[in-house]
Write a protein that holds these residues in place. Structure first.
Motif, PDB file in Angstrom:
ATOM      1  N   LYS A 261       4.116  -6.786  -3.624  1.00  8.67           N
ATOM      2  CA  LYS A 261       3.245  -5.744  -3.545  1.00  8.67           C
ATOM      3  C   LYS A 261       2.432  -5.863  -2.164  1.00  8.67           C
ATOM      4  CE  LYS A 261      -0.764  -3.908  -6.106  1.00  8.67           C
ATOM      5  NZ  LYS A 261      -1.784  -4.083  -7.214  1.00  8.67           N
ATOM      6  N   GLY A 262       2.597  -4.866  -1.555  1.00  5.00           N
ATOM      7  CA  GLY A 262       1.790  -4.794  -0.125  1.00  5.00           C
ATOM      8  C   GLY A 262       2.861  -5.273   0.895  1.00  5.00           C
ATOM      9  N   TYR A 264       5.300  -3.985   1.916  1.00  7.40           N
ATOM     10  CA  TYR A 264       6.179  -2.786   2.590  1.00  7.40           C
ATOM     11  C   TYR A 264       5.094  -1.544   3.059  1.00  7.40           C
ATOM     12  CZ  TYR A 264      10.238  -5.138   0.857  1.00  7.40           C
ATOM     13  OH  TYR A 264      11.310  -5.999   0.796  1.00  7.40           O
ATOM     14  N   LYS A 265       3.996  -1.930   2.861  1.00 11.82           N
ATOM     15  CA  LYS A 265       2.956  -1.030   3.615  1.00 11.82           C
ATOM     16  C   LYS A 265       3.079  -0.904   5.424  1.00 11.82           C
ATOM     17  CE  LYS A 265      -0.669  -1.160   0.095  1.00 11.82           C
ATOM     18  NZ  LYS A 265      -1.875  -1.648  -0.149  1.00 11.82           N
ATOM     19  N   TRP A 301       7.045   7.076   9.450  1.00 13.46           N
ATOM     20  CA  TRP A 301       6.069   6.221   8.584  1.00 13.46           C
ATOM     21  C   TRP A 301       4.820   6.864   8.725  1.00 13.46           C
ATOM     22  CZ3 TRP A 301       6.108   4.305   3.788  1.00 13.46           C
ATOM     23  CH2 TRP A 301       5.169   3.528   3.283  1.00 13.46           C
ATOM     24  N   LYS A 309       1.641   6.255   0.889  1.00  9.15           N
ATOM     25  CA  LYS A 309       2.181   5.100   1.111  1.00  9.15           C
ATOM     26  C   LYS A 309       2.083   3.911   0.175  1.00  9.15           C
ATOM     27  CE  LYS A 309       1.491   5.444   6.278  1.00  9.15           C
ATOM     28  NZ  LYS A 309       0.755   5.295   7.489  1.00  9.15           N
ATOM     29  N   GLU A 310       1.007   3.948  -0.690  1.00  9.44           N
ATOM     30  CA  GLU A 310       0.821   3.025  -1.678  1.00  9.44           C
ATOM     31  C   GLU A 310       1.943   2.924  -2.737  1.00  9.44           C
ATOM     32  OE1 GLU A 310      -1.596   0.852  -2.506  1.00  9.44           O
ATOM     33  OE2 GLU A 310      -2.787   1.221  -0.826  1.00  9.44           O
ATOM     34  N   ASP A 313       5.066   1.841  -1.125  1.00 11.54           N
ATOM     35  CA  ASP A 313       5.163   0.350  -1.310  1.00 11.54           C
ATOM     36  C   ASP A 313       5.753  -0.002  -2.538  1.00 11.54           C
ATOM     37  OD1 ASP A 313       4.288  -2.505  -0.332  1.00 11.54           O
ATOM     38  OD2 ASP A 313       3.035  -2.218  -1.918  1.00 11.54           O
TER      39      ASP A 313
END
Length: 609
Positions: A261-262, A264-265, A301, A309-310, A313
């Protein structure tokens, strides 16, 4: 089939156990030892601890054609699955299930010498072929079959039980495997898999809390190893571990998702760039090969809205979790092999059936679109939400999402295009072979060092091969003689023994829904079929240079510099090779049948499915 020196024996006196581990829709750079940020320590250990990575191993661009070729050692059309697992009504090359006149590797390995009282009865393949002897192996399969006719995801248990095993729906136990646990069809829920069977019986019960198909596949594989270690006759075994992961839907345990989690932001552009850099550092690709540009259908992106984006991700984090979960289970397989004393003399092949998938999954399972058939109920009776619905967090049983084109572009970095296409992004697989007992160990001087001084252990082979060569290699390893006309694959066993200069003799060909290619030495000729294509020229070779792309794969494997216009003679020659091959194996023009007036051919537009 055999590329070894004439004087070298092709039979290992202590015949090894053989395991093929196949991932589903895993891209070229989706595991750590092929440049990924996804944590796959167990797959990586196969490469670094007495293994070898093949950087130019090819598959057949799609799940069932690849599986058909991997199981038989011939091209998909010759095996009966020139497209998918439906009968296209245009001949045996597109019948949608394995042909009876083509043996599977399980049948080859299982069969005893005809003079013994073993399993061979002279009628295994129905085609009158009688190789002198088989391997005498015990044979097992766990996981996705997908080479035995259609199984709709919403089919009832009764329909499956009454259909499986008929002439058009052969099962693993009918095609050479002693025991089988898995799904007969394609993708589906990881929590309540459709078409799940054990042997010849449909598994009808509701799966218990905590059940996850990827874990079940790996746990079944461990059970096979445990049982074989206790067999009194010590018969060697062959096991085909055929995963569904990381094929859609995005289903994974929450703990695994939270790990990413996070992560791939930073976005798909940056992740592709980092993978390209790691692949160069690891010695997998040439530093002169530029990374292909972001796919034209993928937005930059920085143009993705912050709230989306959230969700993006979360989608890629769930995909990465699927890969990590599979790897953790592979670690249990390796641990079981060590515990039972079978690790050293077990050959393990790890690969993927095609590149990352750009399949979109039509929103909400809308009526009239194929994903609607996955929109049933969860085990708890909750309605499954089918489609890439922004705001719906992926991973749970009530969701049914894909990671979509932009993240698939990451999976296939540094190459172009996706699953079902025959440019490098669709047909390139990470491939690792591990056999400690017989393969020469890497010496410190053989390790690759990057500019930071880090070592990347393990041998690397850069010559091109294709997955049907695995069958030929397995026959060499096990001592099973094969009539040359019976398989198309060529053995790369000499490479495993340390003869790195061994190369494939014949060109490699592809055809999938009108996309076509031929790889001959350093040259690749490739054609991408578009919806507007006029296919009338396919039969009579009127295409000429038009539509074909030509690449020098030693200089430009990312296929950025088309040399066709400068090499008309080479293009014509290689095109003739392709058409001759297509005629020989029965590859037909696409579409296989004329479409009704006004109807669009969606086959090569997966991002609109």
């Amino acid at each position: 089939m055999n590329n070894k020196d004439d004087g070298e024996s092709n039979i290992n006196p202590s015949r090894p156990n053989i395991i093929i581990i196949l991932a589903d829709d895993l891209g070229f750079s989706d595991v750590g030892c092929f440049g990924s940020e996804i944590e796959t320590p167990n797959i990586d250990s196969l490469a670094h601890d007495g293994g070898i990575r093949f950087t130019q191993m090819y598959n057949c661009a799609r799940c069932c054609p690849s599986r058909a070729s991997l199981l038989t050692g011939v091209y998909p059309h010759q095996a009966g699955i020139g497209h998918m697992v439906y009968d296209a009504g245009v001949g045996p090359e597109y019948q949608g299930y394995l042909r009876r006149d083509v043996e599977t590797v399980a049948e080859m390995l299982k069969r005893e010498h005809p003079s013994t009282n073993g399993d061979y009865d002279g009628t295994v393949d129905g085609g009158g072929r009688k190789p002198e002897k088989g391997g005498g192996y015990a044979t097992f399969m766990v996981g996705k079959w997908h080479v035995g006719g259609e199984y709709p995801p919403d089919a009832s248990h009764e329909w499956i039980q009454n259909t499986m095993g008929d002439e058009t729906h052969p099962t693993p136990t009918q095609r050479g495997f002693n025991k089988y646990y898995g799904t007969l069809g394609g993708g589906g829920s990881y929590y309540q898999p459709p078409s799940l069977v054990r042997g010849e019986e449909v598994v009808k019960e509701v799966m218990p809390e905590g059940y996850y198909y990827t874990d079940a596949i790996n746990d079944e594989a461990c059970d096979v190893i445990e049982s074989m270690s206790k067999e009194g006759d010590k018969k060697p075994f062959f096991m085909y571990v055929s995963h569904c992961a990381p094929h859609w839907p995005l289903h994974a345990p929450q703990d695994d998702i939270d790990q990413y989690k996070g992560k791939y932001k930073l976005g798909w552009d940056k992740v592709r760039e980092e993978r390209h850099s790691r692949l160069i550092k690891q010695g997998i690709i040439s530093p002169t090969w530029q990374c292909s540009p972001r796919d034209e259908l993928s937005p930059p992106w920085e143009e993705v809205p912050p709230n989306k984006k959230e969700w993006e991700d979360a989608r890629m984090a769930t995909y990465a979790a699927q890969v990590s979960s599979m790897d953790r289970g592979i670690g249990r397989i390796l641990k079981t092999l060590r515990k039972t004393g079978l690790y050293e003399n077990t050959v393990i092949f790890f690969l993927s059936d095609n590149g990352g998938a750009a399949e979109y999954l039509k929103e909400n399972g809308e009526e009239g679109h194929w994903p609607e058939f996955y929109g049933g109920l969860t085990r708890a009776g909750e309605q499954i939400q089918v489609g890439n619905l922004q705001g719906v967090k992926p991973g749970g049983e009530a969701t049914f999402q894909s990671y979509d084109l932009s993240w698939a572009n990451v999976s296939n970095a540094p190459f172009r295009l996706f699953k079902s296409f025959v440019h490098e992004g669709g047909i390139s697989t990470p491939f690792v072979v591990h056999w400690p007992a017989m393969m020469p160990q890497t010496q410190p001087s053989d390790c690759i060092k990057n500019e930071d001084g880090d070592n990347y252990d393990g041998r690397i082979c850069h010559s091109p091969w294709v997955l049907m060569d695995i069958v030929a290699t397995i026959c060499d390893i096990s001592g099973v003689p094969v009539v040359p006309d019976n398989i198309e694959g060529e053995s790369f066993l000499p490479i495993l023994y340390g003869k790195e200069d061994t190369t494939r003799i014949k060109p490699i060909f592809w055809e999938h829904q009108g996309n076509r290619a031929v790889r001959d030495g350093e040259w690749k000729l490739v054609y991408r079929r578009c919806d507007s294509d006029d296919t009338s020229g396919q039969e009579d070779k009127k295409d000429g240079v038009h539509g074909w792309e030509l690449y020098n794969m030693e200089e430009d494997r990312t296929e950025l510099h088309n040399l066709a216009s400068q090499n008309h003679e080479r293009v014509e020659h290689m095109a003739v090779l392709w058409f001759e091959w297509a005629s020989r194996v029965g590859a037909k023009s696409w579409p296989l049948k004329s479409l009704p007036e006004g109807e669009k051919d969606w086959s090569n537009l997966p991002w609109l499915w």
